[in-house]
Enzyme design. Structure first.
Site, PDB file in Angstrom:
ATOM      1  N   TRP A 239     111.667  -1.522   8.105  1.00 31.92           N
ATOM      2  CA  TRP A 239     110.960  -2.916   7.845  1.00 31.92           C
ATOM      3  C   TRP A 239     111.938  -4.175   8.817  1.00 31.92           C
ATOM      4  O   TRP A 239     113.229  -4.282   8.241  1.00 31.92           O
ATOM      5  CB  TRP A 239     110.461  -4.083   6.323  1.00 31.92           C
ATOM      6  CG  TRP A 239     109.486  -3.606   6.584  1.00 31.92           C
ATOM      7  CD1 TRP A 239     109.334  -1.596   5.389  1.00 31.92           C
ATOM      8  CD2 TRP A 239     107.926  -2.571   7.127  1.00 31.92           C
ATOM      9  NE1 TRP A 239     108.134  -1.080   5.487  1.00 31.92           N
ATOM     10  CE2 TRP A 239     107.189  -1.917   6.261  1.00 31.92           C
ATOM     11  CE3 TRP A 239     107.396  -3.653   7.628  1.00 31.92           C
ATOM     12  CZ2 TRP A 239     106.222  -1.869   7.056  1.00 31.92           C
ATOM     13  CZ3 TRP A 239     106.167  -3.825   8.384  1.00 31.92           C
ATOM     14  CH2 TRP A 239     105.487  -2.874   7.381  1.00 31.92           C
ATOM     15  N   ASP A 361     118.993   2.376  24.422  1.00 35.22           N
ATOM     16  CA  ASP A 361     117.776   2.060  24.298  1.00 35.22           C
ATOM     17  C   ASP A 361     116.770   1.139  24.875  1.00 35.22           C
ATOM     18  O   ASP A 361     115.824  -0.201  24.058  1.00 35.22           O
ATOM     19  CB  ASP A 361     116.960   2.224  22.572  1.00 35.22           C
ATOM     20  CG  ASP A 361     116.034   3.023  22.393  1.00 35.22           C
ATOM     21  OD1 ASP A 361     115.006   3.530  23.265  1.00 35.22           O
ATOM     22  OD2 ASP A 361     115.018   2.720  21.464  1.00 35.22           O
TER      23      ASP A 361
END
Length: 535
Positions: A239, A361
């Site tokens: 989160w 990424d």
């Protein structure tokens, strides 16, 4: 006085000086830059021959200088030659323009997972920078960005109210729930019949515990300094929370928690963000401020959190998804806008590469446009080039095919940028399966047919052989800027030239005649010498 709109000073030229973008002024007919000191009507009317070509005059909008963003002529890019070219000399990253919001005033997850452990890329010690118009100190000072390199206007994304971005009901969709154990990755927390999926439990395949419940609540104070406002999103490592830093001017910050504190790979990736990036200051990279711990309210065990700069805006994924055709299908981004994003991303990646770091990424989810600036976020996959131990994170459809076996490299980072450009500029169906490591036939893609140089750039950047790709982020950025200049020229019908970094300015104006027509003026008779007898 600016020379824009004044007649060209080259004898016999009927053109006038025009701003070609980025503050660069050239004649709209012969393409010659104005002479140094040219700019007044009197100078233009005098018919004086042009002296050495000059760039933008002091006081003009700071466009790229003679040592930046080498131009690629339209004919060169559109011809049969490959889009790659020689790279220009590196420019120190400390020499940034005041036109950037964080520079000195003087100067994927649609499918993702860990791939393999291994291999290091070749290290690079030079600083890679896409543009530099002045000398200065830090790259993190205030200023205004110039997304689009002065060639194209990219719609700004206003900075939202941070508090309004907090999720009212934070939960992870069932389709995105997977076991966080590297060797497993099985779906977890899925519905069975009428019973909804569990947000906490154990993986039925490997028995590893999972939890998708936020561990921090609004009002929690972490380390006596960061007051939590709520959840912003859920990422690959857990989160993401919005908080207010009570110790530093009540600034908004982001706390990024771990998906699973029992996952050693996830913990190592989080620590690596602090270790590698806390010292990096770059306008296109999110700042890492701190690394703190806070006890879990259930177990009492300490959970780690990374404290980062709050970047308000929209991700490239959101920007792309908001564009819809009347039939509801996604309308791809204009190629010039995508190129502008790519140039900014390559500048950030080049800065990381200069510090022997790999991003690994890059994708549409991991870049946010805030006003007129692009920033890389989610630095959890960043690793050192010589790292042969830590887990490799990447996203299927963006990641280079050799990474799973050989590990990431500079070439694989550039591959991800090209794949992102493809996803943004056309309806790339099957990019995670059928075309997972290839591009569609250009005959079937309109943007490829219309802009061949753009297609050629993507082909080179995604070549199956890493050695055949661009050698550096700087080289790819130079070529992508050349593509952007060509695209804008084709759309407007006006050339967008740029001063070359390989050839110096002309010392005198060339003309169509070898010798002057004035008979009283002496000319060299070197070529008229009679042959000397050999015997």
């Amino acid at each position: 006085m600016s020379p824009i709109g004044t007649p060209c000073t080259r004898p016999g030229c009927p053109g006038a000086y025009e701003d070609m973008g980025g503050g660069e002024v050239y004649c709209d007919t012969c393409g010659l830059a104005p002479a140094a000191g040219t700019g007044t009507t009197g100078a233009a009317a005098s018919g004086a021959a042009a002296a050495p070509a000059a760039g933008p005059e002091p006081g003009q909008w700071p466009g790229p200088g003679a040592a930046e963003l080498v131009s690629v002529p339209t004919a060169q890019m559109a011809g049969p030659a490959r889009p790659g070219g020689g790279s220009r000399p590196s420019v120190p990253s400390s020499s940034r323009s005041s036109a950037r919001s964080s520079r000195s005033s003087s100067s994927r997850r649609s499918v993702s997972g860990r791939l393999s452990r291994a291999m290091s890329g070749s290290s690079s010690t030079r600083s890679v920078s896409v543009r530099s118009t002045g000398s200065g100190s830090s790259a993190g000072s205030a200023g205004s960005g110039r997304l689009g390199a002065g060639l194209v206007a990219v719609p700004e994304v206003p900075r939202p109210d941070p508090a309004a971005a907090v999720l009212a009901n934070p939960e992870v969709p069932e389709r995105k729930r997977f076991c966080s154990r590297a060797e497993c990755g099985a779906p977890v927390g899925r519905a069975r019949g009428d019973r909804p999926g569990r947000t906490e439990g154990f993986c039925t395949k490997c028995g590893h515990p999972y939890s998708f419940v936020p561990k921090l609540r609004a009002g929690d104070v972490v380390r006596g300094q960061y007051e939590v406002a709520g959840c912003l999103a859920h990422g690959g490592l857990g989160w993401v929370y919005l908080a207010m830093d009570r110790a530093v001017d009540n600034r908004w910050v982001v706390l990024k928690g771990l998906l699973d504190t029992g996952d050693q790979d996830a913990m190592a990736a989080a620590i690596s963000e602090r270790r590698f990036l806390a010292e990096i200051e770059h306008a296109n990279i999110v700042r890492i401020y701190n690394f703190v711990e806070h006890p879990d309210r259930r177990t009492g065990a300490p959970d780690g959190y990374i404290v980062m700069e709050y970047v308000g805006g929209k991700s490239l994924k959101e920007i792309a998804n908001e564009r819809r055709r009347p039939d509801g299908r996604r309308d791809p981004l204009p190629v010039e806008q995508a190129c502008a994003y790519g140039i900014e991303a390559l500048e950030a990646l080049g800065h990381l590469h200069s510090r022997n770091l790999l991003y690994c990424d890059f994708k549409v989810d991991n870049a946010i446009q805030q006003q007129d600036q692009l920033k890389l976020i989610d630095m959890g996959a960043v690793r050192r080039m010589d790292d042969q131990e830590s887990a490799i994170y990447g996203t299927v459809g963006y990641q280079a095919p050799e990474v799973a076996e050989l590990g990431p490299s500079v070439a694989s980072d550039l591959y991800t940028v090209a794949r992102t450009l493809a996803v943004l500029t056309f309806d790339f169906q099957g990019y995670t399966n059928v075309f997972v490591d290839s591009l569609p036939d250009p005959e079937h893609i309109e943007v490829f047919r219309r802009y061949e140089s753009f297609y050629r750039l993507l082909v080179r950047a995604t070549d199956p052989d890493p050695e055949r790709r661009f050698a550096s982020a700087q080289e790819m950025a130079d070529q992508l800027t050349g593509v952007l200049r060509e695209v804008v020229a084709l759309q407007t019908g006006r050339p967008r030239p740029h001063l070359s970094t390989l050839f110096g300015p002309e010392l005198r104006v060339p003309d169509t005649q070898l010798f002057a027509s004035d008979p009283a003026r002496e000319s060299s008779l070197l070529g008229l010498r009679p042959p000397t007898p050999l015997f």
